[in-house]
Design an enzyme around this catalytic site. Structure first.
Site, PDB file in Angstrom:
ATOM      1  N   CYS A 173       4.633  -4.640  -6.076  1.00  0.00           N
ATOM      2  CA  CYS A 173       5.278  -5.467  -5.044  1.00  0.00           C
ATOM      3  C   CYS A 173       4.303  -5.803  -3.923  1.00  0.00           C
ATOM      4  O   CYS A 173       4.261  -6.945  -3.454  1.00  0.00           O
ATOM      5  CB  CYS A 173       6.504  -4.752  -4.482  1.00  0.00           C
ATOM      6  SG  CYS A 173       7.817  -4.485  -5.693  1.00  0.00           S
ATOM      7  N   THR A 174       3.510  -4.831  -3.502  1.00  0.00           N
ATOM      8  CA  THR A 174       2.524  -5.091  -2.458  1.00  0.00           C
ATOM      9  C   THR A 174       1.531  -6.136  -2.935  1.00  0.00           C
ATOM     10  O   THR A 174       1.208  -7.082  -2.208  1.00  0.00           O
ATOM     11  CB  THR A 174       1.798  -3.795  -2.045  1.00  0.00           C
ATOM     12  OG1 THR A 174       2.766  -2.885  -1.511  1.00  0.00           O
ATOM     13  CG2 THR A 174       0.719  -4.066  -1.005  1.00  0.00           C
TER      14      THR A 174
END
Length: 154
Positions: free
Chosen positions: A47-48
């Site tokens: 996600c990052t």
């Protein structure tokens, strides 16, 4: 995973962003196509990487005719810390309470993990869903394809 159907209306919502401001999907109707990216968890590896990828290409995602909205079930304050840590200067929306209500409306809430699946939708200026894709949890999104689909919806 069912998701919602392309060609139908996108479920409307109002969620708070990382600054506590309300963002309403229908407010873009008639003026902007919107990429909606559901992601499982702030601060997680994939996600990052995805959110940093969007940040790095933000000028391509945000134009006079387009907008990007990223949605997770993390609390607003966690999203603020996530945004501050990685310089994420686009709307990160909190679907925290009622927990996962918007993800459920889009058919992408995982009841086992309590988080949305890694799913994306492009909503045209007319409010209809133009494109959808669903990635497995460990697979990052193809941002080039997202940009193609977003541009096509304008």
């Amino acid at each position: 995973m069912s998701g919602i159907q392309c060609g139908g209306p996108a479920p409307d919502f109002t969620l708070r962003d990382q600054f506590g401001q309300d963002v309403t999907l229908s407010s873009y109707r008639g003026s902007k196509a919107v990429a909606i990216l559901f992601y499982p968890y702030a601060f997680s590896g994939v996600c990052t990487g995805e959110m940093v990828g969007i940040r790095d290409r933000l000028a391509e995602f945000l134009t006079f005719d387009t907008e990007v909205l990223a949605i997770s079930c993390d609390p607003m304050f966690s999203l603020r810390a996530f945004a501050d840590q990685d310089g994420l200067n686009f709307p990160l929306l909190s679907d925290f309470w009622p927990h996962g209500e918007v993800a459920r409306a889009y058919g992408v809430f995982d009841e086992t993990t309590g988080a949305p699946l890694r799913s994306s939708y492009v909503v045209g200026k007319d409010g209809t869903v133009r494109w959808a894709t669903h990635n497995a949890m460990p697979e990052g999104r193809d941002l080039d394809e997202h940009l193609r689909q977003l541009a096509a919806a304008v």
